[in-house]
Design an enzyme around this catalytic site. Structure first.
Site, PDB file in Angstrom:
ATOM      1  N   SER A  82      35.581  46.837  41.105  1.00 51.02           N
ATOM      2  CA  SER A  82      36.786  46.028  41.321  1.00 51.02           C
ATOM      3  C   SER A  82      38.064  46.836  41.229  1.00 51.02           C
ATOM      4  O   SER A  82      38.180  47.750  40.423  1.00 51.02           O
ATOM      5  CB  SER A  82      36.865  44.901  40.295  1.00 51.02           C
ATOM      6  OG  SER A  82      36.149  43.778  40.713  1.00 51.02           O
ATOM      7  N   HIS A  94      42.479  40.176  38.944  1.00 51.94           N
ATOM      8  CA  HIS A  94      41.550  39.672  37.945  1.00 51.94           C
ATOM      9  C   HIS A  94      41.206  40.708  36.882  1.00 51.94           C
ATOM     10  O   HIS A  94      40.484  40.412  35.928  1.00 51.94           O
ATOM     11  CB  HIS A  94      40.269  39.147  38.611  1.00 51.94           C
ATOM     12  CG  HIS A  94      39.404  40.195  39.245  1.00 51.94           C
ATOM     13  ND1 HIS A  94      39.442  40.494  40.582  1.00 51.94           N
ATOM     14  CD2 HIS A  94      38.467  41.009  38.715  1.00 51.94           C
ATOM     15  CE1 HIS A  94      38.561  41.439  40.860  1.00 51.94           C
ATOM     16  NE2 HIS A  94      37.948  41.767  39.735  1.00 51.94           N
ATOM     17  N   ASP A 125      44.859  38.039  44.597  1.00 52.40           N
ATOM     18  CA  ASP A 125      44.139  38.922  43.682  1.00 52.40           C
ATOM     19  C   ASP A 125      44.779  40.309  43.714  1.00 52.40           C
ATOM     20  O   ASP A 125      44.202  41.267  44.221  1.00 52.40           O
ATOM     21  CB  ASP A 125      42.655  39.002  44.044  1.00 52.40           C
ATOM     22  CG  ASP A 125      41.813  39.622  42.924  1.00 52.40           C
ATOM     23  OD1 ASP A 125      42.367  39.908  41.851  1.00 52.40           O
ATOM     24  OD2 ASP A 125      40.595  39.817  43.141  1.00 52.40           O
ATOM     25  N   GLY A 143      31.760  46.937  38.587  1.00 57.27           N
ATOM     26  CA  GLY A 143      32.395  48.197  38.242  1.00 57.27           C
ATOM     27  C   GLY A 143      33.246  48.737  39.373  1.00 57.27           C
ATOM     28  O   GLY A 143      33.993  49.685  39.196  1.00 57.27           O
ATOM     29  N   SER A 160      38.235  43.195  45.709  1.00 58.28           N
ATOM     30  CA  SER A 160      38.365  41.927  44.993  1.00 58.28           C
ATOM     31  C   SER A 160      37.016  41.451  44.474  1.00 58.28           C
ATOM     32  O   SER A 160      36.791  41.386  43.271  1.00 58.28           O
ATOM     33  CB  SER A 160      38.980  40.867  45.913  1.00 58.28           C
ATOM     34  OG  SER A 160      39.014  39.601  45.294  1.00 58.28           O
TER      35      SER A 160
END
Length: 467
Positions: free
Chosen positions: A360, A251, A279, A358, A375
């Protein structure tokens, strides 16, 4: 999450690590004959009171990792060392028993403050002795992993067609031998079950008020930037042949998205990305960036990556994130599905580790073994939360990547696609319109190509469309 650029049975007595290692080795020989957006590139058990006795080849655990485990899991430094040693041995035992038990294998988990107890489940009463001989506690249950996985896949297929409003998470709980559906309302859960053709007696419903979201609010810290605007964190260094790069969350960017490093210098380009559904993504970097087998320790020294052996359910795991630094917890369930506002993602691992916007794309690691990329989740690091990571090994497989390690052991290369998953096969030339089966589903080719390892229909939506 991205961040704005502006910012059962009674336990058997535990056995020593050396005894269990010999037992596992003997068992293996017998068997052989029979969105959080982050930044920064980066068994066997002993008794609860024992100190860790790592093998001579095993490096000493990273001090920063031990400190974070002590803080988040309530352990002394020696207990943290013992837990890591126990979990490494447990992972070896589980791997051997999974192959030995075959279709009767029903999952495994560790428990106890230092993970001193390993429990392995089977649907075959006759396998109790084999499990016990390997140093684990045997548990006989009614459903094997294949049965649980059948229900999960039916729910995933229904969610892929239309994201289930109000149903947050579903997973196989191997400790309870059940498929659990977490939902805001029972009515929402029943609607999903009806679309999936799953009976109410096949799942356990649990109420939740949590609303998982991807941790990609484009805010970061020690990060990489996407197209000069938002930022995320690097998961792990990888190579594809001689090309270096890193894996991160899908993402965080789409194919073609350019990246710059924490120093705002040109860095690379997204070569592959899948989200939702999965993801994961990988970025190829230019020659100014050298992939290293490390994870940013945020002031505690870098943590070395030696391999990617999966931690068992109940095992400890730590996360490195640009917003909140090091935080630790335990693995709750593998093979979980979670619904974000953008859609459902399947195959993630659920943990008790906290995370915030922040964080991810960043690294989840157990000891020195890479686990996956952050994720999304719910909660925060003040009050606590739940975070999901996408496993690193399927990501390596999807893109034909090799994990960069220090040579300390464990899987590093992309696993080959397992056999007997359908008519799809590596090396076959496919034309537009060709149909194949894979993992019980039918897919139609949408782009002519020759199949490569990792380009299976589940992980290559640009090549295949589910029928």
């Amino acid at each position: 999450m991205a961040v704005p650029a502006s910012s059962g049975p009674l336990p058997t007595p535990p056995r020593s690590a050396s005894v269990r290692r010999r037992t596992v080795a003997a068992a293996a020989a017998t068997l052989a004959t029979a969105g959080l957006v982050l930044a920064g590139l980066s068994g066997s058990a002993q008794a609860e009171g024992e100190t860790a006795r790592p093998s001579a080849a095993a490096p000493a655990p990273d001090p920063g990792l031990l400190k974070a485990m002590s803080r988040d899991l309530g352990l002394t430094t020696e207990q943290a060392k013992t837990r890591l040693a126990n979990e490494a041995d447990a992972a070896d035992t589980v791997d051997a028993l999974r192959r030995a038990l075959g279709d009767s294998y029903a999952g495994a988990h560790v428990s106890g403050k230092t993970s001193a107890r390993l429990t392995v489940a089977t649907t075959d009463e006759r396998e109790r002795a084999r499990i016990t001989e390997a140093g684990a506690t045997a548990r006989v249950v009614g459903r094997d992993l294949g049965d649980l996985d059948r229900v999960l896949k039916a729910l995933d297929r229904a969610a892929a067609k239309s994201a289930p409003e109000g149903v947050r998470v579903w997973y196989a709980d191997v400790e309870r031998n059940a498929v659990v559906v977490e939902t805001a309302t029972n009515a929402a859960a029943r609607k999903l079950l009806g679309r999936a053709g799953v009976g109410g007696d096949e799942v356990t419903l649990r109420h939740t008020d949590a609303e998982p979201r991807t941790l990609a609010d484009l805010r970061g810290g020690d990060a990489y930037y996407m197209n000069g605007s938002g930022r995320c964190s690097i998961g792990f260094s990888v190579k594809r042949g001689t090309q270096g790069g890193f894996v991160t969350a899908g993402h965080c960017g789409t194919v073609g998205t350019s990246t710059s490093g924490y120093n705002q210098q040109a860095q690379g380009t997204f070569q592959g990305s899948t989200f939702p559904g999965r993801d994961h993504a990988w970025v190829a970097t230019n020659s100014n960036w050298t992939p290293r087998p490390t994870v940013n320790g945020y002031g505690r020294g870098d943590v070395t990556v030696a391999g990617s052996t999966q931690a068992p359910v109940g095992g400890s795991v730590c996360r490195s994130g640009s917003t909140t630094g090091w935080h630790c917890g335990v693995v709750e369930q593998h093979n979980t599905s979670v619904t974000y506002p953008q859609g459902t993602v399947s195959g993630v691992t659920r943990t008790t580790v906290c995370a915030e916007p922040g964080d991810s794309g960043g690294s989840f690691i157990s000891g020195d073994q890479a686990q996956g990329m952050t994720s999304g989740g719910s909660g925060n690091c003040s009050s606590g939360g739940t975070t999901f990571f996408y496993p690193v090994n399927p990501a390596l497989q999807a893109y034909g990547l090799t994990l960069v390690t220090n040579g300390g052991g464990g899987p590093t290369d992309p696993p080959t696609d397992p056999p007997e998953q359908g008519t799809w096969a590596v090396g076959t030339q496919y034309a537009v319109g060709d149909q194949v089966t894979y993992n019980g589903a039918t897919y139609r080719c949408v782009q002519a190509h020759t199949a490569q390892p990792g380009w299976n229909p589940e992980d290559a939506p640009s090549l295949w469309s589910r029928v």
